[in-house]
Design a protein around this motif. Structure first.
Motif, mmCIF file in Angstrom:
data_model
loop_
_atom_site.group_PDB
_atom_site.id
_atom_site.type_symbol
_atom_site.label_atom_id
_atom_site.label_comp_id
_atom_site.label_asym_id
_atom_site.label_seq_id
_atom_site.Cartn_x
_atom_site.Cartn_y
_atom_site.Cartn_z
ATOM 1 N N TYR A 11 0.910 -1.278 0.116
ATOM 2 C CA TYR A 11 -0.201 0.022 0.041
ATOM 3 C C TYR A 11 0.943 1.299 0.131
ATOM 4 O O TYR A 11 0.739 2.249 -0.731
ATOM 5 N N ILE A 12 1.660 1.383 0.886
ATOM 6 C CA ILE A 12 2.588 2.406 0.955
ATOM 7 C C ILE A 12 3.391 2.526 -0.274
ATOM 8 O O ILE A 12 3.555 3.913 -0.794
ATOM 9 N N ARG A 13 4.084 1.638 -0.791
ATOM 10 C CA ARG A 13 4.743 1.810 -2.029
ATOM 11 C C ARG A 13 3.980 2.115 -3.331
ATOM 12 O O ARG A 13 4.416 2.907 -4.084
ATOM 13 N N SER A 14 2.696 1.633 -3.377
ATOM 14 C CA SER A 14 1.921 1.954 -4.400
ATOM 15 C C SER A 14 1.153 3.648 -4.475
ATOM 16 O O SER A 14 0.808 3.976 -5.518
ATOM 17 N N THR A 15 1.325 3.842 -3.354
ATOM 18 C CA THR A 15 0.113 5.111 -3.145
ATOM 19 C C THR A 15 1.200 6.214 -2.711
ATOM 20 O O THR A 15 1.019 7.522 -2.650
ATOM 21 N N GLY A 16 2.321 5.931 -2.270
ATOM 22 C CA GLY A 16 3.626 6.947 -1.890
ATOM 23 C C GLY A 16 3.381 7.088 -0.252
ATOM 24 O O GLY A 16 2.391 6.508 0.352
ATOM 25 N N PHE A 17 4.503 7.533 0.596
ATOM 26 C CA PHE A 17 4.294 7.833 1.643
ATOM 27 C C PHE A 17 3.334 9.048 2.128
ATOM 28 O O PHE A 17 3.170 10.037 1.679
ATOM 29 N N LYS A 18 2.528 8.613 3.117
ATOM 30 C CA LYS A 18 1.389 9.558 3.483
ATOM 31 C C LYS A 18 1.424 9.713 5.115
ATOM 32 O O LYS A 18 1.869 8.989 5.756
ATOM 33 N N THR A 19 0.905 11.015 5.610
ATOM 34 C CA THR A 19 0.699 10.915 6.825
ATOM 35 C C THR A 19 -0.524 10.050 7.465
ATOM 36 O O THR A 19 -1.246 9.530 6.545
ATOM 37 N N LEU A 20 -0.513 9.740 8.764
ATOM 38 C CA LEU A 20 -1.684 8.885 9.430
ATOM 39 C C LEU A 20 -3.073 9.668 8.793
ATOM 40 O O LEU A 20 -3.854 8.758 8.388
ATOM 41 N N LYS A 21 -3.117 10.869 9.011
ATOM 42 C CA LYS A 21 -4.391 11.176 8.475
ATOM 43 C C LYS A 21 -4.691 11.230 7.009
ATOM 44 O O LYS A 21 -5.868 10.949 6.776
ATOM 45 N N GLU A 22 -3.776 11.375 6.189
ATOM 46 C CA GLU A 22 -3.719 10.997 4.656
ATOM 47 C C GLU A 22 -4.407 9.633 4.692
ATOM 48 O O GLU A 22 -5.216 9.268 3.782
ATOM 49 N N ILE A 23 -3.688 8.739 5.091
ATOM 50 C CA ILE A 23 -4.005 7.291 5.132
ATOM 51 C C ILE A 23 -5.104 7.091 5.603
ATOM 52 O O ILE A 23 -6.292 6.056 4.965
ATOM 53 N N SER A 24 -5.751 7.552 6.809
ATOM 54 C CA SER A 24 -7.321 7.260 7.361
ATOM 55 C C SER A 24 -8.167 7.774 6.551
ATOM 56 O O SER A 24 -9.201 7.262 6.156
ATOM 57 N N LYS A 25 -7.919 9.207 5.829
ATOM 58 C CA LYS A 25 -9.000 9.691 4.836
ATOM 59 C C LYS A 25 -9.215 8.593 3.441
ATOM 60 O O LYS A 25 -9.991 8.230 3.374
ATOM 61 N N ASP A 26 -7.934 8.250 3.056
ATOM 62 C CA ASP A 26 -7.905 7.320 1.828
ATOM 63 C C ASP A 26 -8.615 6.214 1.936
ATOM 64 O O ASP A 26 -9.260 5.585 1.044
ATOM 65 N N THR A 27 -8.172 5.326 3.305
ATOM 66 C CA THR A 27 -8.987 4.053 3.658
ATOM 67 C C THR A 27 -10.300 4.064 4.267
ATOM 68 O O THR A 27 -10.772 3.208 4.303
ATOM 69 N N HIS A 39 1.828 0.316 13.639
ATOM 70 C CA HIS A 39 2.770 -0.320 14.732
ATOM 71 C C HIS A 39 2.707 -1.536 15.271
ATOM 72 O O HIS A 39 2.931 -1.793 16.371
ATOM 73 N N GLY A 40 2.098 -2.379 14.178
ATOM 74 C CA GLY A 40 2.037 -3.970 14.638
ATOM 75 C C GLY A 40 0.678 -4.533 14.969
ATOM 76 O O GLY A 40 0.663 -5.614 15.134
ATOM 77 N N LYS A 41 -0.307 -3.535 15.443
ATOM 78 C CA LYS A 41 -1.432 -4.115 15.812
ATOM 79 C C LYS A 41 -2.111 -4.934 14.893
ATOM 80 O O LYS A 41 -2.110 -4.890 13.397
ATOM 81 N N GLU A 42 -2.530 -6.186 15.045
ATOM 82 C CA GLU A 42 -3.271 -7.170 14.148
ATOM 83 C C GLU A 42 -4.505 -6.243 13.490
ATOM 84 O O GLU A 42 -5.245 -5.746 14.237
ATOM 85 N N MET A 43 -4.657 -6.603 12.211
ATOM 86 C CA MET A 43 -5.792 -5.961 11.524
ATOM 87 C C MET A 43 -6.933 -6.804 11.549
ATOM 88 O O MET A 43 -6.756 -7.872 11.575
ATOM 89 N N LYS A 44 -7.946 -6.229 11.374
ATOM 90 C CA LYS A 44 -9.262 -6.747 11.225
ATOM 91 C C LYS A 44 -9.388 -7.431 9.776
ATOM 92 O O LYS A 44 -8.760 -6.730 8.878
ATOM 93 N N LEU A 45 -10.029 -8.218 9.312
ATOM 94 C CA LEU A 45 -10.147 -8.834 7.955
ATOM 95 C C LEU A 45 -10.634 -7.467 6.858
ATOM 96 O O LEU A 45 -10.150 -7.483 6.067
ATOM 97 N N LYS A 46 -11.624 -6.875 7.551
ATOM 98 C CA LYS A 46 -12.019 -5.801 6.690
ATOM 99 C C LYS A 46 -10.998 -4.889 6.470
ATOM 100 O O LYS A 46 -10.971 -3.976 5.384
ATOM 101 N N GLU A 47 -10.289 -4.408 7.494
ATOM 102 C CA GLU A 47 -9.279 -3.422 7.242
ATOM 103 C C GLU A 47 -8.017 -3.883 6.362
ATOM 104 O O GLU A 47 -7.473 -3.204 5.396
ATOM 105 N N PHE A 48 -7.719 -5.326 6.212
ATOM 106 C CA PHE A 48 -6.718 -5.881 5.389
ATOM 107 C C PHE A 48 -7.252 -5.852 3.964
ATOM 108 O O PHE A 48 -6.894 -5.441 2.919
ATOM 109 N N GLU A 49 -8.817 -5.961 3.915
ATOM 110 C CA GLU A 49 -9.063 -5.886 2.598
ATOM 111 C C GLU A 49 -9.225 -4.485 1.846
ATOM 112 O O GLU A 49 -8.835 -4.400 0.822
ATOM 113 N N ILE A 50 -9.578 -3.550 3.045
ATOM 114 C CA ILE A 50 -9.217 -2.177 2.360
ATOM 115 C C ILE A 50 -7.805 -1.880 1.741
ATOM 116 O O ILE A 50 -7.728 -1.328 0.859
ATOM 117 N N PHE A 51 -6.723 -2.201 2.651
ATOM 118 C CA PHE A 51 -5.493 -1.970 2.273
ATOM 119 C C PHE A 51 -5.223 -2.737 1.021
ATOM 120 O O PHE A 51 -4.527 -2.190 -0.150
#
Length: 101
Positions: A11-27, A39-51
């Motif tokens: 995701y980061i390589r394909s969209t470029g480096f973004k701030t947390l706020k930008e990632i939040s808005k994008d996803t 920071h390493g917390k496990e994703m929920k399946l829905k979050e994984f699918e979004i990324f």
């Protein structure tokens, strides 16, 4: 590398480096949740699918460059192919050096 880290890296390589706020808005994922995920917390399946979906959206760009590279291989002479190859290698090296700093 875990599947979760792979999809975040993609995701980061394909969209470029973004701030947390930008990632939040994008996803559409809450800002604090994005922070925890990065920071390493496990994703929920829905979050994984979004990324994953956001990463694969940029797959079309990747396929275009591969197609173009194949066309160059068939249509250009060796000197031009070497020139393009060297340019691509330099670009990758610069990208890697930027990630280190």
């Amino acid at each position: 590398m875990s599947l979760q880290m792979w999809v975040i890296d993609k995701y980061i390589r394909s969209t470029g480096f973004k701030t947390l706020k930008e990632i939040s808005k994008d996803t559409g994922i809450q800002l604090t949740r994005v922070f925890r995920i990065l920071h390493g917390k496990e994703m929920k399946l829905k979050e994984f699918e979004i990324f994953q979906k956001k990463s694969l959206f940029n797959l079309d760009k990747t396929l275009k460059i591969v197609s173009l590279a194949n066309e160059c291989a068939f249509k250009l002479d060796e000197e031009k192919i070497l020139e393009i190859t060297n340019f691509m290698k330099r670009t990758i090296k610069i990208s890697e050096l930027k990630k280190i700093n």
